[in-house]
Design an enzyme around this catalytic site. Structure first.
Site, PDB file in Angstrom:
ATOM      1  N   GLN A  40       0.816  -1.206   0.000  1.00 14.14           N
ATOM      2  CA  GLN A  40       0.000   0.000   0.000  1.00 14.14           C
ATOM      3  C   GLN A  40       0.855   1.263   0.000  1.00 14.14           C
ATOM      4  O   GLN A  40       1.951   1.287   0.554  1.00 14.14           O
ATOM      5  CB  GLN A  40      -0.944  -0.001   1.214  1.00 14.14           C
ATOM      6  CG  GLN A  40      -0.249  -0.031   2.553  1.00 14.14           C
ATOM      7  CD  GLN A  40      -1.220  -0.226   3.712  1.00 14.14           C
ATOM      8  OE1 GLN A  40      -2.407  -0.471   3.547  1.00 14.14           O
ATOM      9  NE2 GLN A  40      -0.710  -0.108   4.936  1.00 14.14           N
ATOM     10  N   HIS A  67       1.208  -4.647   3.136  1.00 15.12           N
ATOM     11  CA  HIS A  67      -0.057  -4.843   3.847  1.00 15.12           C
ATOM     12  C   HIS A  67      -0.146  -6.297   4.292  1.00 15.12           C
ATOM     13  O   HIS A  67      -0.426  -6.577   5.448  1.00 15.12           O
ATOM     14  CB  HIS A  67      -1.251  -4.474   2.963  1.00 15.12           C
ATOM     15  CG  HIS A  67      -2.550  -4.494   3.707  1.00 15.12           C
ATOM     16  ND1 HIS A  67      -3.712  -3.966   3.208  1.00 15.12           N
ATOM     17  CD2 HIS A  67      -2.889  -4.992   4.931  1.00 15.12           C
ATOM     18  CE1 HIS A  67      -4.701  -4.126   4.084  1.00 15.12           C
ATOM     19  NE2 HIS A  67      -4.218  -4.760   5.131  1.00 15.12           N
ATOM     20  N   PHE A 117      -0.525  -4.896  14.200  1.00 13.75           N
ATOM     21  CA  PHE A 117      -0.733  -5.076  12.770  1.00 13.75           C
ATOM     22  C   PHE A 117      -0.215  -6.440  12.338  1.00 13.75           C
ATOM     23  O   PHE A 117      -0.904  -7.226  11.667  1.00 13.75           O
ATOM     24  CB  PHE A 117      -0.019  -3.947  12.027  1.00 13.75           C
ATOM     25  CG  PHE A 117      -0.212  -3.926  10.530  1.00 13.75           C
ATOM     26  CD1 PHE A 117      -1.278  -4.570   9.911  1.00 13.75           C
ATOM     27  CD2 PHE A 117       0.685  -3.229   9.729  1.00 13.75           C
ATOM     28  CE1 PHE A 117      -1.448  -4.525   8.531  1.00 13.75           C
ATOM     29  CE2 PHE A 117       0.521  -3.174   8.350  1.00 13.75           C
ATOM     30  CZ  PHE A 117      -0.542  -3.826   7.748  1.00 13.75           C
ATOM     31  N   HIS A 120      -2.358  -9.289  13.630  1.00 17.30           N
ATOM     32  CA  HIS A 120      -3.584  -9.453  12.844  1.00 17.30           C
ATOM     33  C   HIS A 120      -3.296 -10.199  11.548  1.00 17.30           C
ATOM     34  O   HIS A 120      -4.035 -11.125  11.170  1.00 17.30           O
ATOM     35  CB  HIS A 120      -4.178  -8.082  12.528  1.00 17.30           C
ATOM     36  CG  HIS A 120      -5.270  -8.126  11.509  1.00 17.30           C
ATOM     37  ND1 HIS A 120      -6.569  -8.514  11.800  1.00 17.30           N
ATOM     38  CD2 HIS A 120      -5.258  -7.849  10.171  1.00 17.30           C
ATOM     39  CE1 HIS A 120      -7.303  -8.475  10.706  1.00 17.30           C
ATOM     40  NE2 HIS A 120      -6.534  -8.073   9.707  1.00 17.30           N
ATOM     41  N   GLU A 121      -2.229  -9.802  10.852  1.00 15.47           N
ATOM     42  CA  GLU A 121      -1.911 -10.428   9.568  1.00 15.47           C
ATOM     43  C   GLU A 121      -1.565 -11.903   9.742  1.00 15.47           C
ATOM     44  O   GLU A 121      -1.965 -12.740   8.934  1.00 15.47           O
ATOM     45  CB  GLU A 121      -0.768  -9.678   8.878  1.00 15.47           C
ATOM     46  CG  GLU A 121      -1.152  -8.290   8.389  1.00 15.47           C
ATOM     47  CD  GLU A 121      -2.298  -8.334   7.395  1.00 15.47           C
ATOM     48  OE1 GLU A 121      -2.227  -9.107   6.424  1.00 15.47           O
ATOM     49  OE2 GLU A 121      -3.274  -7.576   7.587  1.00 15.47           O
ATOM     50  N   LYS A 124      -4.969 -13.870  11.003  1.00 14.55           N
ATOM     51  CA  LYS A 124      -6.028 -13.959   9.993  1.00 14.55           C
ATOM     52  C   LYS A 124      -5.560 -14.688   8.743  1.00 14.55           C
ATOM     53  O   LYS A 124      -6.281 -15.526   8.191  1.00 14.55           O
ATOM     54  CB  LYS A 124      -6.538 -12.571   9.617  1.00 14.55           C
ATOM     55  CG  LYS A 124      -7.663 -12.625   8.573  1.00 14.55           C
ATOM     56  CD  LYS A 124      -8.234 -11.244   8.270  1.00 14.55           C
ATOM     57  CE  LYS A 124      -9.364 -11.351   7.232  1.00 14.55           C
ATOM     58  NZ  LYS A 124      -9.960 -10.033   6.924  1.00 14.55           N
ATOM     59  N   HIS A 125      -4.362 -14.361   8.279  1.00 13.59           N
ATOM     60  CA  HIS A 125      -3.892 -14.893   6.994  1.00 13.59           C
ATOM     61  C   HIS A 125      -2.761 -15.920   7.125  1.00 13.59           C
ATOM     62  O   HIS A 125      -2.792 -16.971   6.490  1.00 13.59           O
ATOM     63  CB  HIS A 125      -3.420 -13.740   6.101  1.00 13.59           C
ATOM     64  CG  HIS A 125      -4.467 -12.716   5.823  1.00 13.59           C
ATOM     65  ND1 HIS A 125      -5.538 -12.954   4.989  1.00 13.59           N
ATOM     66  CD2 HIS A 125      -4.618 -11.440   6.272  1.00 13.59           C
ATOM     67  CE1 HIS A 125      -6.299 -11.869   4.926  1.00 13.59           C
ATOM     68  NE2 HIS A 125      -5.767 -10.937   5.695  1.00 13.59           N
TER      69      HIS A 125
END
Length: 233
Positions: A40, A67, A117, A120-121, A124-125
């Site tokens: 990004q 990102h 951050f 979360h990444e 989630k992923h």
């Protein structure tokens, strides 16, 4: 002649099929076909009504920031939050932290170190790619892809600079393809004045995380107009 043993075996097979029909589905739920590698532009992230906050370590460089690296299926869907038993553990990436702060900075408010951050990444992923990449490899691989795909340099080489000017979407895509060898997918956002801006660049990566590929399916993010702004940062 049907023996008692064959009847028992048949019964066991029936029970496994009827009672546990989802066993193979569950084991494959964390599987995937390819990755989206998403970067990004910080100037576009910040130039919205939501605004942004610089990390506690200071203003990031005027460069595309990571990102995430997102497992996806070829039908356009994606797995998420695949393993609650594999939480983010900063200690596993202690050798990567310095590079993470530079290449994967947070712009969310309130200001942070980046750890929320990255957590979360991963959760989630990243947990959906554990069959290929453990936690350290997930972040190391993503950082390597950032080095491999110097998007800002590719754009500057084509005379496309983050100066607040407008450029054609096609020229931006062509420049990134020239620099990386692959077609990107461009996501835009809108600033407070209603201008469409270059926001995120998607490239696709094979399931090993080792090489770029042409995207099997395009993302579902916000599309762009024919002319888009490249804001400064």
């Amino acid at each position: 002649m049907v023996t008692m043993k064959s009847r028992v075996n048949a019964s066991l097979v029936f029970i496994l099929i009827v009672i546990f029909p989802c066993a193979s589905v569950l084991s494959a739920s964390a599987d995937f076909d390819f990755f989206y590698f998403v970067q990004q532009w910080p100037g576009s992230y910040c130039d919205t009504k939501k605004s942004c906050c610089y990390p506690t370590t200071g203003k990031p460089a005027a460069d595309f920031g990571i990102h995430g690296l997102w497992p996806n299926y070829e039908d356009g869907t994606y797995p998420s939050n695949c393993d609650d038993n594999s939480p983010f553990d900063k200690s596993t990436i202690s050798d990567l932290i310095s590079n993470m702060r530079k290449s994967w900075p947070t712009l969310a408010c309130p200001s942070g170190t980046g750890e929320a951050f990255w957590e979360h990444e991963w959760e989630k992923h990243g947990t959906c790619s554990e069959s290929v990449l453990d936690q350290h490899d997930y972040f190391k691989t993503t950082l390597g892809l950032k080095q491999q795909t110097n998007i800002l340099q590719a754009l500057k080489t084509a005379g496309i600079n983050p100066d607040g000017g407008s450029y054609s979407l096609e020229s931006i895509k062509d420049a990134i393809k020239e620099g990386t060898g692959f077609d990107p997918w461009i996501e835009c956002n809108t600033d407070e004045s209603g201008n469409t801006q270059l926001y995120q660049v998607y490239l696709c990566v094979d399931r090993s995380g080792s090489k770029l590929i042409e995207c099997p399916v395009k993302p579902r993010g916000r599309k762009c107009g024919s002319e888009i702004e490249f804001p400064s940062f």
